[in-house]
Enzyme design. Structure first.
Site, PDB file in Angstrom:
ATOM      1  N   LYS A  67     -64.543  63.510  -5.827  1.00 53.37           N
ATOM      2  CA  LYS A  67     -65.905  62.445  -5.676  1.00 53.37           C
ATOM      3  C   LYS A  67     -65.705  60.700  -5.440  1.00 53.37           C
ATOM      4  CE  LYS A  67     -67.400  66.938  -7.935  1.00 53.37           C
ATOM      5  NZ  LYS A  67     -68.586  67.476  -7.606  1.00 53.37           N
TER       6      LYS A  67
ATOM      7  N   ARG B  54     -67.116  78.226  -7.311  1.00 54.68           N
ATOM      8  CA  ARG B  54     -67.654  79.535  -6.653  1.00 54.68           C
ATOM      9  C   ARG B  54     -65.837  80.145  -7.851  1.00 54.68           C
ATOM     10  NH1 ARG B  54     -69.105  77.241  -1.531  1.00 54.68           N
ATOM     11  NH2 ARG B  54     -70.158  76.073  -3.003  1.00 54.68           N
TER      12      ARG B  54
END
Length: 485
Positions: free
Chosen positions: A267, A341
């Site tokens: 990020k 996920r």
């Protein structure tokens, strides 16, 4: 590590920090202002009463200390959106009293009296919840005296106060967990703290899946997420079985990425800044668990925390790597920053394959930035494969002022997860990121009734009751409302 903050609405500060005054709060409805004679030890001039009706909040100085009047807005049913994102009487009362905490603590009175007029039990509960939420601070002590509550001149029963405090403290637990830094709260310390907290519980049994047990269970996805971290992944199972519980259990799963740097798809600095909050879904589940254990709810509930840290070293998973999930699906890594996920998928498969198969599965996760873009900070994107379940959860979220809106499980979008080398990719090429993430998770629920909450989990400044910057406890009140019905 204490994972439950020791904030109590009845907390007392040392005598040196308090003034020998009494702060009196009058929280009332507009109809009560017009119809009732407010009992008070002092004469309140008519022009003051008139100001209260016009200005909604008025402060005056009495002989014992400050007196604050606050009129709660009337609940208005909205014709649009099926009334599902309108304020409730509970939420209006919660924010009304929460907004006064700054004044209460500033006065530092030895006694605080909160007087309710025209409020029903639901509103009184909401008001006390709002007070307790607004008093929470991560690091500093707030100075205030003993607090007492009165309804139409009579003392509010202990059961109502205790019920409200239980709700508020469960929310504050979730907030506190999110606020803890990642060098203190990691998958191992988190799992150990949960086990320690419930060690003496008679209704909650805790089982921890360490890295060896996860490998034995073939949980390749969550192991891949945490393989670059110095603290290995954990799945924590909290099994709630009170005496007299009947029927099929409900399973609740929370995403617990204790820090997310994005992995090799790292990020940006700005994007990484508050990524200690990426375990917000697990905090929601854990906060709810603290309420559930003391609630007396006669239902079977299985709660799961999917804990991992998404880090970087020479062992980190790479784009193009393929890992096998617990249910046998092979997943190609398209983006290492779509890790939540993966952790959830293995935990959800454990949940649906227990000996006592759940009738309903609900998960909470700070899963996608797309959900925040579409719904903002305050409304949660909710997905469900069952209309009845969705309706119950939406009504609970509205009633408890923890708003959600149902988003579509538009299954044609699943084609974006096509992989030339595995059963699926973890990253979709189709726009609609929050829908895609939900569709990915749907592959791991079997035929179970399921709802997915893509939460933000961080304060936005929208709610006066959330004065402390940081975790918001989003989702806790929805779960409480769902299980109270």
């Amino acid at each position: 590590m204490n994972i439950v903050p020791s904030i109590m609405a009845t907390k007392k500060s040392g005598p040196k920090t308090l003034r020998s005054t009494v702060t009196k709060i009058y929280l009332l409805t507009a109809s009560a202002l017009e119809e009732s004679n407010i009992t008070h030890s002092e004469h309140i001039p008519e022009w003051i009463i008139g100001r209260i009706g016009e200005e909604k909040e008025v402060s005056i100085l009495g002989s014992e200390g400050p007196i604050i009047f606050k009129v709660i807005e009337e609940v208005k049913a909205e014709e649009q959106h099926y009334n599902l994102i309108a304020d409730s009487s509970y939420s209006l009362a919660r924010e009304a009293l929460g907004s006064l905490v700054g004044q209460i603590t500033k006065e530092r009175s030895k006694k605080v009296e909160v007087n309710f007029y025209g409020l029903d039990q639901e509103m009184i509960t909401g008001a006390i919840v709002g007070l307790e939420l607004a008093l929470y601070r991560f690091k500093e002590e707030l100075s205030f005296g003993a607090i007492s509550f009165f309804n139409d001149g009579k003392k509010v029963t202990k059961s109502i106060v205790d019920s409200a405090l239980s709700i508020a403290q469960s929310i504050n637990t979730a907030r506190h967990l999110v606020n803890l830094p990642a060098n203190i709260l990691n998958p191992v310390t988190y799992a150990n703290a949960v086990k320690k907290y419930f060690a003496k519980s008679t209704t909650m049994k805790v089982t921890v899946y360490d890295e060896k047990k996860l490998a034995k269970e073939n949980c390749g996805l969550i192991l891949s997420v945490g393989q670059a971290s110095a603290t290995p992944p954990r799945i924590v199972h909290l099994k709630y079985r009170p005496t007299g519980a009947k029927g099929k259990p409900t399973a609740i799963v929370g995403k617990g990425i204790t820090f997310d740097c994005g992995g090799l798809n790292v990020k940006s600095g700005a994007g990484m800044g508050v990524m200690k909050k990426d375990m917000g879904g697990s905090a929601t589940v854990m906060g709810f668990a603290t309420w559930l254990e003391k609630s007396g709810v006669k239902k079977k509930v299985d709660l799961y925390l999917a804990l991992a840290e998404n880090s970087i070293n020479e062992l980190a998973s790479r784009p193009g790597d393929i890992y096998t999930s617990r249910n046998g699906l092979k997943v190609e890594i398209g983006n290492t920053d779509a890790e939540g996920r993966l952790a959830l998928a293995d935990a959800m498969d454990i949940a649906i394959t227990q000996k006592e198969k759940p009738e309903v599965l609900i998960d909470f996760a700070t899963l996608t930035g797309a959900a925040k873009v579409s719904m903002g900070d305050f409304v949660t994107s909710m997905f469900a494969n069952d209309d009845e379940l969705a309706d119950k959860l939406l009504k609970a979220s509205q009633k408890n002022g923890d708003l959600s809106w149902r988003m579509p499980l538009y299954r044609p979008y699943y084609k974006g997860f096509k992989s030339n080398f595995a059963d699926m990719n973890n990253m979709s090429k189709v726009k609609g990121g929050s829908i895609g993430a939900a569709l990915f998770l749907e592959k791991f629920i079997g035929d179970t009734k399921w709802a997915h909450f893509d939460i933000f989990g961080w304060t936005s400044g929208f709610r006066p009751s959330l004065a402390q910057e940081g975790g918001s406890g989003q989702g806790v009140e929805t779960l409480i409302g769902y299980f109270q019905n």
